[in-house]
Enzyme design. Structure first.
Site, short mmCIF file in Angstrom:
data_model
loop_
_atom_site.label_atom_id
_atom_site.label_comp_id
_atom_site.label_asym_id
_atom_site.label_seq_id
_atom_site.Cartn_x
_atom_site.Cartn_y
_atom_site.Cartn_z
N PHE A 142 6.54 1.99 -6.80
CA PHE A 142 7.40 1.59 -5.68
C PHE A 142 6.56 1.55 -4.43
CE2 PHE A 142 10.32 2.04 -2.15
CZ PHE A 142 11.25 1.07 -2.46
N ASP A 228 -1.15 4.79 -1.94
CA ASP A 228 0.15 4.86 -1.28
C ASP A 228 0.62 6.31 -1.30
OD1 ASP A 228 2.82 4.88 -0.57
OD2 ASP A 228 3.32 3.03 -1.63
N LYS A 257 7.20 8.37 5.16
CA LYS A 257 8.27 9.34 4.98
C LYS A 257 8.20 10.62 5.84
CE LYS A 257 10.40 7.71 0.86
NZ LYS A 257 9.73 6.73 0.03
#
Ligand code: PLP
Length: 404
Positions: A142, A228, A257
């Site tokens: 993702f 990532d 995040k």
């Protein structure tokens, strides 16, 4: 809709929102540390942290004060002008990525994980030059929801409604070095983009030695190793960054995040020679790196360093994993630190998520058989024990066929 163009009873059910998310099973109005409260004053333990976002817990006073003070001082200036905070925050990120010593890399600030990855993809293309534009990522990964990061995301079901997607994305089996060796054609490939642990795929760890082999292959073929760290970064896995478990040095790292403890902010770091591929005007953003976001990041990173969050995550994660492993109905536990996926014996994860929420515990189902746990890194032993107990009760309820 009624004749007057308004909806009966206002919009408490959210009919004015696009239907991209399910009807919410709870609406929280306040938070404090690991706790959330709904409008009725009911208390919940938040073992999801907004999907690994509020790593210092809700309403952390240092972050809240920094945001309030900055909001009164200067909210926003265009990136056509400088601000006092961005260079210092970029230097802190560079130092943390270097394990305490500066790497002399450079940072581009964005507003989300997807935007941080967009920056990485564009930088890789700019760095590699015309014709060498392919980014190789993994099935199950993702990387975001923009058209480019959606294609990097290795989930065909999410692609289908939006085809044609931007060209230049290819996928390999996560953890399979031979597959990567076949895919990384140095004539066409600019970079490889991987999560150190696949979060959305169900908290999937790579086999030992995988990232090391990826690093070696990328160096050998002259392509960028891009990691990532949007979900795994900033202490979550028990190290500052997920790639540190493999002792590799990536060329590009993306963050988001937890970076602002809930304030939306993303960052794309690249080592100096790679970052230099971006010249004046090659990339830009209105909001990225604005003073308010930088105040949030500065306060978040300062607090994370003071609290030694990687160590905290390692310790609390050990306790949580132990509790989960001993629980009837849990087959095994994946992940590291405080990013854990409890794999259930029954494919009933959505029911377990719902049963836990009814009992005051926020966790999230990934697919049919995995429960993701990602509490704040400052979670206490008592909170860990309470969550384990609630989850055990929820599992028992589901196993007995109860659902109300
Ligand atoms: C959440 C996530 C993203 C996307 O971040 P957004 O802020 O939602 O755009 C990208 N990569 C990973 C690994 C993520 O977990």
């Amino acid at each position: 809709m009624s004749a007057g163009g308004t909806r009966e009873g206002g919009d408490l059910a959210g009919q004015s929102l696009m239907g991209t998310y399910r009807q919410p099973p709870a609406v929280f109005v306040r938070g404090e540390g690991t706790l959330l409260f709904d409008a009725a004053g009911r208390r919940y333990l938040d073992f999801l942290s907004g999907i690994a976002v509020t790593s210092l817990g809700h309403a952390h006073p240092v972050v809240a004060d920094a945001l309030a003070a900055q909001a009164r001082k200067l909210l926003h200036v265009s990136n056509l002008y400088g601000n006092e905070l961005a260079p210092e925050v970029a230097a802190t990120i560079d130092r943390l990525l270097g394990g305490g010593s500066h790497l002399a890399g450079r940072v581009f600030f964005a507003n989300s994980g997807a935007e941080a990855n967009e920056c990485a993809i564009k930088l890789a293309r700019r760095w590699a030059g015309p014709g060498r534009h392919v980014v190789v990522s993994a099935w199950g990964s993702f990387h975001g929801r923009t058209l480019a990061t959606l294609h990097a995301t290795g989930q065909p079901a999410k692609h289908a409604p939006y085809e044609p997607l931007p060209v230049g994305f290819e996928h390999v089996a996560y953890g399979d070095v031979d597959d990567l060796r076949r895919a990384v054609d140095p004539v066409r490939v600019a970079g490889v983009l991987l999560e150190p642990i696949q979060g959305e795929a169900g908290v999937v760890d790579p086999p030992p030695g995988y990232l090391r082999a990826v690093r070696d292959l990328c160096s050998e073929r002259g392509v960028l190793m891009m990691v990532d760290e949007v979900q795994t970064g900033l202490g979550r896995t028990g190290r500052w960054f997920g790639f540190e478990h493999s002792e590799v040095a990536p060329d590009v790292v993306t963050l988001a995040k937890a970076l602002g403890n809930g304030f939306p902010v993303g960052a794309c770091w690249a080592r100096e020679e790679v970052a230099e591929a971006f010249g004046l005007g090659d990339h830009g953003t209105t909001f990225g790196g604005q003073p308010l976001a930088m105040a949030a990041v500065r306060a978040t990173l300062e607090t994370m360093e003071a609290e030694q969050v990687p160590e905290r995550a390692r310790r609390a994660g050990g306790r949580l994993a132990e509790g989960l492993c001993a629980m009837a109905g849990i087959d095994r536990v994946r992940g590291r630190g405080l990013l854990l996926g409890a794999v259930l014996a029954l494919p009933a994860a959505p029911d377990v998520e719902a049963a836990a929420l009814r009992r005051g515990l926020v966790v999230n189902a990934l697919g049919s058989d995995t429960i993701r746990l990602a509490p704040p890194l400052l979670v206490s032993d008592e909170e860990v024990d309470e969550a384990v107990e609630i989850l055990g009760d929820a599992l028992a309820e589901v196993a007995l066929g109860g659902n109300e």
